[in-house]
Design a protein around this motif. Structure first.
Motif, short mmCIF file in Angstrom:
data_model
loop_
_atom_site.label_atom_id
_atom_site.label_comp_id
_atom_site.label_asym_id
_atom_site.label_seq_id
_atom_site.Cartn_x
_atom_site.Cartn_y
_atom_site.Cartn_z
N MET A 574 0.83 -1.20 0.00
CA MET A 574 0.00 0.00 0.00
C MET A 574 0.87 1.25 0.00
SD MET A 574 -2.98 -0.85 2.79
CE MET A 574 -3.53 0.84 2.82
N LYS A 575 1.81 1.27 0.93
CA LYS A 575 2.66 2.45 1.07
C LYS A 575 3.49 2.68 -0.19
CE LYS A 575 3.05 1.82 6.10
NZ LYS A 575 3.97 1.49 7.21
N GLU A 576 3.96 1.58 -0.79
CA GLU A 576 4.74 1.71 -2.03
C GLU A 576 3.91 2.30 -3.16
OE1 GLU A 576 6.12 -2.21 -2.76
OE2 GLU A 576 7.51 -2.25 -1.06
N ASN A 577 2.61 2.05 -3.12
CA ASN A 577 1.70 2.59 -4.14
C ASN A 577 1.15 3.96 -3.77
OD1 ASN A 577 0.80 0.48 -6.47
ND2 ASN A 577 1.42 -0.63 -4.63
N GLY A 578 1.70 4.57 -2.72
CA GLY A 578 1.31 5.92 -2.35
C GLY A 578 0.00 6.00 -1.59
N ILE A 579 -0.47 4.89 -1.03
CA ILE A 579 -1.72 4.87 -0.26
C ILE A 579 -1.39 4.59 1.19
CG2 ILE A 579 -3.95 3.73 0.05
CD1 ILE A 579 -3.98 3.13 -2.89
N TYR A 580 -1.82 5.49 2.07
CA TYR A 580 -1.46 5.37 3.47
C TYR A 580 -2.53 4.60 4.25
CZ TYR A 580 1.73 9.10 2.14
OH TYR A 580 2.69 9.84 1.50
N PRO A 581 -2.09 3.74 5.16
CA PRO A 581 -3.06 3.01 6.01
C PRO A 581 -3.89 3.99 6.83
CG PRO A 581 -0.83 2.09 6.23
CD PRO A 581 -0.69 3.38 5.48
N ASN A 582 -5.14 3.64 7.05
CA ASN A 582 -5.99 4.46 7.92
C ASN A 582 -6.38 3.66 9.15
OD1 ASN A 582 -7.84 2.67 6.89
ND2 ASN A 582 -9.27 4.23 6.14
N VAL A 583 -7.32 4.16 9.90
CA VAL A 583 -7.72 3.50 11.14
C VAL A 583 -8.26 2.10 10.86
CG1 VAL A 583 -9.37 3.60 13.05
CG2 VAL A 583 -8.14 5.65 12.38
N ALA A 584 -9.02 1.97 9.76
CA ALA A 584 -9.58 0.65 9.42
C ALA A 584 -8.47 -0.34 9.10
CB ALA A 584 -10.54 0.78 8.25
N THR A 585 -7.42 0.11 8.41
CA THR A 585 -6.29 -0.76 8.09
C THR A 585 -5.64 -1.28 9.36
OG1 THR A 585 -5.87 0.81 6.28
CG2 THR A 585 -4.27 -0.97 6.60
N TYR A 586 -5.30 -0.34 10.24
CA TYR A 586 -4.64 -0.73 11.49
C TYR A 586 -5.58 -1.56 12.37
CZ TYR A 586 -0.94 2.68 10.43
OH TYR A 586 0.09 3.35 9.85
N GLY A 587 -6.87 -1.25 12.35
CA GLY A 587 -7.82 -2.01 13.15
C GLY A 587 -7.87 -3.47 12.74
N SER A 588 -7.88 -3.71 11.40
CA SER A 588 -7.87 -5.10 10.92
C SER A 588 -6.60 -5.81 11.33
CB SER A 588 -8.01 -5.12 9.39
OG SER A 588 -9.26 -4.63 8.98
N LEU A 589 -5.44 -5.13 11.18
CA LEU A 589 -4.17 -5.73 11.55
C LEU A 589 -4.12 -6.02 13.05
CD1 LEU A 589 -1.35 -6.67 10.77
CD2 LEU A 589 -0.55 -4.31 11.02
N ALA A 590 -4.64 -5.09 13.86
CA ALA A 590 -4.64 -5.31 15.32
C ALA A 590 -5.49 -6.53 15.68
CB ALA A 590 -5.17 -4.07 16.03
N ASN A 591 -6.62 -6.68 15.02
CA ASN A 591 -7.46 -7.86 15.28
C ASN A 591 -6.74 -9.14 14.87
OD1 ASN A 591 -9.63 -6.37 16.28
ND2 ASN A 591 -10.49 -6.05 14.25
#
Length: 735
Positions: A574-591
C-alpha cells in the motif's frame, strides 16, 4: 497513457473462445488472462457479405499501402480498413499520419466495444514505437469522447491528459464530455474533473490569438460540467471561482447552471436559498425548463421536507405562477453564517430580494411524471408506502399523458416493496407493467434481483437473470455484482466465481465492486490465495482505480485468519503505491495480531500509530516516516490496549490509554481490571526467584504498579499491600 481494454490480437477471429476464465471447482483453478471477448457484433459498413474479400493482397500493400488504406477509409469501409491494417502489422513501415488519424477517428465514431478496443491497440502500438505524434488532435479527441460515452472514463481522462502533455489542444466537445462523465462519478472523480478543466483553461490562456483556441476554449456546457463536479463534492468556494470566471470566456450562465446551483445549495444544507435560485432565473429572464422544477422538488425531498415538495407539485397542478411566493412563505430556515459570503455573491438577490415582492413565473408549468415520481421517492424514504401507492393510482387517472406513470415510477414502487421485503407485491407490479405495456428496464430487474438476494432466494434471482435475456435486456455489471454478492450471502464462492466468469465472457468490464465482492467471496471461504489473485488482477486493470477500501479488504482477508505477516506485506505494498493506512487498516491488523497471539507485533504497530498520533518523543517520534497524521478510534486503541495488558506490557498499555484519554475516548477500566486480576495478580509474588531475576523484574514491576494505580487497585503508590482476595471480594463479590 493507461490501457483501456485487453489488447486485441493481431488477427481477430470470430471463433475465439468465449470464456477466458475457466473454472474447475475440484481444484479451484482460477486463471486470469488479459483477453476478453464480447457479445457485440459490429454492424457491417458495406454491403459485402465477405469483408475479407475486399482486402488487397500483401503485394498491393507493399506497393501502395497508404493509398489502399486511405481508399477503404474514404469509402467508409472501416472494418475492411482495420482488417487490412492488422493483416500487415508485420510491416516495419507505419501508415502515414493521415491514414492513422482517419482510422482511429472512424473506429472511435463507431463507438462500440470492439471498435474502441481496435483504436486502443493502435494507440498502444504508436506509444510503444514512440510514434504517437502521427495522430492529430481530432482523432485523439474523438477517441476520448467515445471512450467517455462508452463508460471507459479513466481511459478517456488519460487520453486528454496525454494530449495536453504532448502540446495538443483537444476540442471543447471532447474534453468537456470527459469532465462531464467524471463529475457524475464517485470516489475522487469529481476532483479529477476539476483538475482536467483547470489544465485545459490554463493551456488556453497561454495563447494570445483567440483564433488559435477558438475550438478548445470552454463553453457554457463545459462550465456546467465542472460546476456540477464542485456541487457534487460541496466545494462552494471553487464553485464561486469558476462561476465568476465564466465571463472571461464569454460564457453566460443558463438554466442548467442554476439547476446545478440548486444542487450546491442542497449539498451545503441551505434550504433557505432554493427559492432565491428560482427567483434569480426569473429575474435574469432565463427560460425555465421542467428540470428546474424537478431539481427543486428533489432538493426538498432530499431535505425531508415533503410538505414543501407537495406544495410545489400542487401549485403547478393548479396552474399558479406565484410559486416563488409559496416557497418564500414555506421558508423558515435561518441562514448559515459560515458560507454567507459565498452565496451572497452567487445569489445577490438573496440579500436584496428579501424585502421585495416575490417574482412570478412567466408562464404556467404543469407537473410531469418525473416530478410525481420524485415525490413518491420521498414517500418511500419516509416509509409512507400507502401514500406512494395512492399517488400511483392517481397518476393513472390523470388526463395529461405526460403525467402518467412510466417505467421510473413503477420501478420506484417496486423499490419500496423490496425495501419492505414484500417481494410478491414487487413481482405483481412487474407483471402489471407488462400487462399495460410499460416495459421494465435493466434498473427494474436489478432492484428485484437485489431484493431476492437479500432474502437469500438466489434461485429466484437467477430466474430473473434468465428472464432479462428472454425479454431482450442485457444484464449489466450491476446485475452481476448483485448476484455475485448474493452467492456470498449463501456461502457459494464457486457460484460467485461462475457469474464473474460469465460477466467477463460477455464483454462486461468488471468494476471495483466486482473485484472486491469476489475477494469477499474467497475471503469468507478462507481461500486467501484466490482473494489475492483477484486483487492482483484488479491492480492490473486500468479501468479500475484501486482505492484504500480495496487495499483494506485484502488486509482484512489475511487478518481474519491470523496471517499477520501477509497482512503486513499488503500494508507495505500500500505504502509503495502511495496509499497510506488508515484507522480501518490498522484495526484489521490489530485484530489479526490478537487472533494470532503475537503481542510483539502489537508493539511494532503501536509505535507506528503513536508517531502518526503525534505522541512520539526523541528518536521514537521519527517524523521522517512520511506518513500523514492519524485520528485513532476506540476500536483500534482498545484492541491494542487489550493485547498489551494480556501480555503484561503495562508501560505500553499506559501509553495507549493516555492516547485514548487525549482523544476523548474513555478506556474500559472495568475490562482491564478484570484482565489484570485474572492473569497477573500473582505476577510478582514468587519468593523463590533468584536475585538476578528479581532485579530484572523491577522495571516491569514499576510499570505494573503504575498500571494498577491507573486502574484504582491497591498498589505501592498508596503504600498498601496487594492482596488478591480483597480485590476479588470488592470487584466481583456481587456476581
Amino acid at each position: 497513457m493507461t490501457t483501456l481494454l485487453p489488447p486485441t490480437p493481431p488477427s481477430p477471429s470470430p471463433t475465439s473462445p468465449s470464456s477466458p476464465f475457466p473454472f474447475s471447482h475440484k481444484n479451484l483453478s482460477f486463471h486470469f488472462t488479459c483477453k476478453a471477448t464480447s457479445s457485440f457484433r459490429p454492424q457491417p459498413t458495406s454491403n459485402s457479405s465477405n469483408p475479407t474479400s475486399l482486402i488487397p493482397s500483401k503485394n498491393s500493400f507493399l506497393s501502395s499501402p497508404d493509398n489502399t488504406l486511405l481508399t477503404l477509409l474514404q469509402q467508409r469501409k472501416t472494418d475492411e480498413a482495420w482488417l487490412y491494417y492488422t493483416k500487415n502489422l508485420d510491416q516495419q513501415q507505419l501508415p502515414n499520419p493521415t491514414c492513422l488519424s482517419r482510422l482511429v477517428s472512424q473506429l472511435s465514431y463507431q463507438n462500440s466495444t470492439v471498435s474502441l478496443r481496435r483504436a486502443q491497440s493502435i494507440i498502444q502500438r504508436l506509444r510503444h514505437e514512440r510514434q504517437l505524434h502521427r495522430l492529430d488532435a481530432n482523432s485523439l479527441g474523438l477517441l476520448a469522447s467515445a471512450a467517455a460515452k462508452g463508460g471507459h472514463v479513466l481511459y478517456a481522462s488519460s487520453i486528454v491528459k496525454s494530449m495536453l502533455k504532448s502540446g495538443y489542444l483537444p476540442h471543447v466537445k471532447a474534453w468537456s464530455s470527459v469532465v462531464s462523465k467524471l463529475a457524475s462519478l464517485g470516489d475522487d472523480s469529481p476532483m479529477e474533473a476539476i483538475k482536467i478543466f483547470s489544465a485545459v483553461t490554463k493551456r488556453v490562456r497561454r495563447f494570445s490569438d483567440p483564433a488559435v483556441v477558438k475550438l478548445s476554449k470552454p463553453d457554457t456546457a463545459a462550465y456546467n460540467a465542472v460546476l456540477n463536479a464542485c456541487a457534487n463534492i460541496g466545494d462552494k468556494n471553487r464553485f464561486l471561482e469558476l462561476f465568476d470566471e465564466m465571463n472571461e470566456f464569454d460564457c453566460e450562465p443558463d438554466v442548467l447552471t442554476y439547476n446545478v446551483m440548486i444542487k450546491l445549495c442542497a449539498r451545503a444544507d441551505r434550504k433557505d436559498l432554493l427559492v432565491f435560485v428560482l427567483e434569480r432565473i426569473v429575474e435574469k429572464g432565463i427560460p425555465l425548463c421542467m428540470s428546474t422544477f424537478q431539481s427543486l422538488v428533489a432538493a426538498y425531498v432530499g431535505f425531508g421536507d415533503l410538505v414543501t415538495a407537495e406544495k410545489v407539485v400542487q401549485a403547478m397542478r393548479e396552474g399558479r405562477r406565484d410559486l416563488c411566493k409559496i416557497l418564500r412563505e414555506a421558508n423558515e430556515e435561518k441562514p448559515c453564517l459560515s458560507d454567507t459570503d459565498v452565496f451572497e455573491k452567487l445569489l445577490p438577490n438573496s440579500v436584496s430580494s428579501r424585502d421585495n415582492e416575490p417574482l412570478e413565473l412567466s408562464r404556467v408549468f404543469e407537473p410531469n411524471s418525473r416530478m410525481y415520481t420524485t415525490l413518491m421517492k420521498g414517500y418511500m424514504n419516509a416509509g409512507r408506502v400507502t401514500d406512494m401507492v395512492r399517488m400511483l393510482e392517481a397518476m393513472r387517472h390523470l388526463g395529461d399523458s405526460e403525467s402518467h406513470p412510466d417505467h421510473v415510477t413503477y420501478t420506484t414502487v417496486i423499490t419500496a416493496f423490496v425495501k419492505q421485503g414484500s417481494m410478491d407485491r414487487a413481482r405483481e407490479v412487474l407483471a402489471e407493467m407488462a400487462r399495460i405495456g410499460v416495459p421494465a428496464n435493466r434498473v427494474t430487474y436489478n432492484v428485484l434481483i437485489k431484493g431476492y438476494c437479500q432474502q437469500l432466494q438466489i434461485d429466484k434471482a437467477e430466474e430473473l437473470i434468465k428472464e432479462m435475456f428472454d425479454t431482450g435486456i442485457e444484464p449489466d455489471v450491476v446485475s452481476y455484482n448483485t448476484i455475485i454478492d448474493g452467492c456470498i450471502l449463501v456461502d457459494d464462492s464457486a457460484g460467485a466465481l461462475s457469474y464473474f466468469n460469465e460477466m467477463r465472457a460477455r464483454g462486461i468490464a468488471p468494476t471495483k465492486v466486482s473485484y472486491t465482492t469476489l475477494m469477499k467471496a474467497f475471503a469468507s471461504s478462507g481461500q486467501t490465495k484466490l482473494a489475492n489473485k483477484v486483487f492482483d488482477e484488479m491492480l492490473k486493470d486500468p479501468r479500475v482505480k484501486v482505492d484504500l477500501v480495496a487495499w483494506n479488504m485484502l488486509v482484512d482477508v489475511y487478518s481474519k485468519l491470523g496471517k499477520v505477516e501477509e497482512a503486513k506485506s499488503v500494508i507495505e505494498r500500500m505504502k509503495e503505491n502511495g496509499i497510506y493506512p488508515n484507522v480501518a487498516t490498522y484495526g484489521s491488523l490489530a485484530n489479526g495480531i490478537a487472533l494470532a497471539r503475537k503481542p510483539g507485533e502489537a508493539l511494532l504497530l503501536w509505535n507506528e500509530i503513536r508517531q502518526r498520533c503525534g505522541m512520539g518523543t526523541g528518536e521514537e517520534s521519527n517524523p521522517s516516516s512520511g506518513l500523514p497524521p492519524l485520528e485513532p478510534d476506540e476500536g483500534l486503541l482498545d484492541t491494542l490496549a487489550d493485547i498489551c495488558v494480556r501480555a503484561a506490557f503495562f508501560k505500553k498499555a499506559l501509553e495507549i490509554v493516555a492516547c485514548m484519554e487525549q482523544h476523548g475516548i474513555p478506556p474500559n477500566k472495568t475490562k482491564f481490571t478484570r484482565i489484570y486480576v485474572e492473569m497477573h495478580s500473582r505476577m510478582f509474588t514468587s519468593k523463590h526467584a533468584s536475585q538476578s531475576r528479581q532485579d530484572r523484574r523491577k522495571e516491569r514491576k514499576r510499570a505494573a504498579e503504575a498500571f494498577k494505580f491507573w486502574l484504582g487497585l491497591p498498589n505501592s503508590y498508596y503504600g498498601s499491600e496487594w492482596r488478591l482476595d480483597s480485590v476479588i471480594d470488592e470487584e466481583y463479590g456481587s456476581e
